[in-house]
Write an enzyme that holds these catalytic residues in place. Structure first.
Site, PDB file in Angstrom:
ATOM      1  N   GLU A 117      -4.998   2.276   2.529  1.00 18.74           N
ATOM      2  CA  GLU A 117      -5.090   1.123   3.435  1.00 18.74           C
ATOM      3  C   GLU A 117      -5.220   1.584   4.874  1.00 18.74           C
ATOM      4  O   GLU A 117      -5.935   0.994   5.676  1.00 18.74           O
ATOM      5  CB  GLU A 117      -3.847   0.231   3.278  1.00 18.74           C
ATOM      6  N   GLU A 118      -4.503   2.666   5.205  1.00 16.49           N
ATOM      7  CA  GLU A 118      -4.395   3.053   6.612  1.00 16.49           C
ATOM      8  C   GLU A 118      -5.671   3.606   7.222  1.00 16.49           C
ATOM      9  O   GLU A 118      -5.968   3.330   8.380  1.00 16.49           O
ATOM     10  CB  GLU A 118      -3.265   4.077   6.807  1.00 16.49           C
ATOM     11  N   HIS A 166       3.609   3.171  12.653  1.00 13.84           N
ATOM     12  CA  HIS A 166       2.721   4.322  12.858  1.00 13.84           C
ATOM     13  C   HIS A 166       3.334   5.391  13.777  1.00 13.84           C
ATOM     14  O   HIS A 166       2.597   6.138  14.411  1.00 13.84           O
ATOM     15  CB  HIS A 166       1.350   3.889  13.416  1.00 13.84           C
ATOM     16  N   ASP A 205       2.853  -6.343   3.811  1.00  8.14           N
ATOM     17  CA  ASP A 205       2.498  -5.214   4.675  1.00  8.14           C
ATOM     18  C   ASP A 205       2.868  -5.493   6.130  1.00  8.14           C
ATOM     19  O   ASP A 205       2.108  -5.196   7.042  1.00  8.14           O
ATOM     20  CB  ASP A 205       0.999  -4.901   4.543  1.00  8.14           C
ATOM     21  N   HIS A 222       0.827  -1.220   0.000  1.00 14.86           N
ATOM     22  CA  HIS A 222       0.000   0.000   0.000  1.00 14.86           C
ATOM     23  C   HIS A 222       0.858   1.265   0.000  1.00 14.86           C
ATOM     24  O   HIS A 222       1.817   1.381   0.746  1.00 14.86           O
ATOM     25  CB  HIS A 222      -1.065  -0.004   1.100  1.00 14.86           C
ATOM     26  N   ASP A 281       6.080   0.761   6.737  1.00 14.45           N
ATOM     27  CA  ASP A 281       4.630   0.667   6.551  1.00 14.45           C
ATOM     28  C   ASP A 281       4.162   1.768   5.626  1.00 14.45           C
ATOM     29  O   ASP A 281       3.856   2.860   6.065  1.00 14.45           O
ATOM     30  CB  ASP A 281       3.926   0.751   7.910  1.00 14.45           C
TER      31      ASP A 281
HETATM   32 ZN   LIG Z   1       0.432  -1.095   6.471  1.00 11.65          ZN
END
Ligand SMILES: [Zn+2]
Length: 482
Positions: A345-346, A445, A373, A299, A311
């Protein structure tokens, strides 16, 4: 006999030969397969080329360091879409931009201070490190001040009278199980704690809370807050929601055990009108069955705090490298290999959902979908959510990938990638590299999800897993069974 006849029918392209002793063949046991020498040679070539190439690393450096964070709706996300599309065209692929409407949430001020607590030095406050959760509504611009109520989990919150919670800030001090992560089950540890990020605000709001704070979902080092999306439920008021660093969640819990704790919280994010964005889809057409599709993907969107390296810049460039290497070596997959850089995606999964709607009628011809991912850590193999027969047909990959320590082919109980989940639900086999994710959730994140967290060698190993699996599936005589 039946197997023998089928082998003959596969003629020169027969990918599987019967190597089992007759005694075993007569039993009910599954037959081990081998791939034809030509395909094995190509797969070895792809594996070696993946290890020798720095293409994936250069691409992820570009995404992270030149383009930057790529939250849905942001100018950087739009720029990344153009960049990836151009790069795929440069490789000679057939590129489509698939329209996806995405949410456009932007972070604002995010501060918090303890303004009342036991043993406080007169005239002082204590700063807390926190970040807003994606999708959160704002506090008033000047912030809000309220007492906190600390709970360990949902059950403890439910056990409290509504009057104990009404008008307060709920702090969910649910611990991310670092021991579990250290033992190689980071995804499970994440699964346990992430429910508080997703649902905590609405659960707290139904009890009358004015804001909700979670303990960050991830490793506890370096006082890093971890963002991520929340979901407001329709039947609850929308209250501001953030994530404290794990250390600060502990601090608040400690002080709350001694007496009243009052907190001043300012979060000023905004949700702007939806933005038109895109999944980037690039086909390397199959030579024999162009209508049959094997997806390689990651993603493209990321959170805004870091630069989206692990990520999921890593997943995108592993997939880019897969098509790059096949092109570069002049190989001709029998089926189409479709690169997809998923959008959103997030915080919405609009890309995966839109693809599922737009391509529903072609799902019968989707042979497999691979998504990476879970970072860029050393891969130990490849996992597949597929039937037993398909997993058996994938077993020869183990011998090839064992050379890089990735010799596990494992069946999983569900799709590992969120974007390919609609395909998975429709019965399409889904695959992912099995990655060493022991430290993944330390950075996930956070503002520390940056390029330096990627080891170039391990990234190349992941690219090898992706390209070997994809190319094999694209070249087998029959589509992978469902
Ligand atoms: Zn991800």
């Amino acid at each position: 006999m039946k197997i023998f006849r089928k082998l003959l029918a596969w003629s020169i392209f027969a990918s599987f030969t019967l190597t089992t002793p007759l005694s075993t063949a007569l039993s009910q046991q599954a037959q081990p397969y081998t791939y034809p020498p030509g395909l094995l040679t190509e797969l070895k070539q792809l594996e070696q080329s993946a290890l020798a190439s720095d293409y994936a690393y250069r691409q992820v450096a570009r995404l992270c360091n030149n383009i930057g964070p790529r939250l849905s709706g942001s100018p950087q996300a739009a720029h990344a879409v153009r960049y990836i599309a151009d790069e795929m065209r440069r490789l000679g692929l057939d590129v489509q931009l698939e329209k996806v409407m995405v949410t456009h949430w932007v972070r604002g001020v995010e501060t918090a201070e303890l303004v009342k607590f036991a043993g406080q030095a007169p005239g002082t406050t204590q700063k807390l490190v926190l970040t807003a959760l994606g999708g959160s509504v704002a506090t008033p611009a000047e912030g809000l001040t309220a007492d906190v109520v600390v709970v360990q989990d949902f059950d403890q919150l439910q056990s409290l009278e509504k009057e104990r919670v009404a008008g307060k800030i709920v702090v969910f001090n649910k611990r991310f199980d670092q021991q579990m992560a250290a033992q190689g089950f980071a995804g499970n540890a994440y699964g346990q704690a992430v429910a508080y990020r997703v649902a905590g605000a609405s659960v707290a709001a139904r009890k009358g809370a004015v804001a909700s704070l979670i303990r960050s979902v991830g490793g506890a080092d370096y006082r890093l807050p971890h963002t991520g999306s929340l979901r407001y439920e329709d039947n609850a008021p929308k209250i501001p929601a953030g994530a404290l660093s794990a250390e600060d969640a502990e601090l608040v819990a400690y002080l709350a055990s001694q007496g009243d704790v009052r907190l001043h919280l300012t979060l000023t994010p905004q949700t702007l009108p939806d933005v038109e964005s895109y999944n980037v889809i690039a086909d390397l057409k199959g030579s024999e069955h162009p209508e049959q599709v094997v997806i390689v993907s990651g993603h493209l969107d990321s959170w805004d705090l870091g630069t989206g390296a692990i990520d999921d810049g890593a997943g995108v460039v592993i997939a880019m490298q897969a098509v790059n290497l096949i092109k570069h070596l002049g190989l001709k997959p029998k089926r189409t290999i479709r690169f997809i850089a998923w959008m959103n995606e997030e915080n919405g999964l609009a890309g995966g959902r839109t693809y599922a709607i737009d391509h529903k009628n072609e799902f019968g011809n989707h042979v497999a979908a691979i998504e990476s991912d879970l970072g860029a850590g050393h891969p130990t193999g490849v996992s597949a959510h597929a039937g037993a027969k398909a997993v058996e047909i994938l077993q020869p990959l183990a011998a090839i990938l064992q050379e890089i320590g990735a010799g596990v082919v494992r069946q999983t109980s569900g799709a590992e990638g969120a974007d390919v989940t609609p395909l998975d639900v429709a019965g399409v086999p889904t695959l992912s590299p099995i990655q060493d994710s022991r430290t993944y959730f330390n950075y996930h994140h956070t503002s520390a999800d940056t390029l330096d967290k990627i080891n170039p060698r391990e990234l190349a190993e992941n690219a090898a897993v992706m390209v070997v699996a994809a190319y094999a599936i694209a070249c087998l005589p029959d589509p992978l069974p469902r």
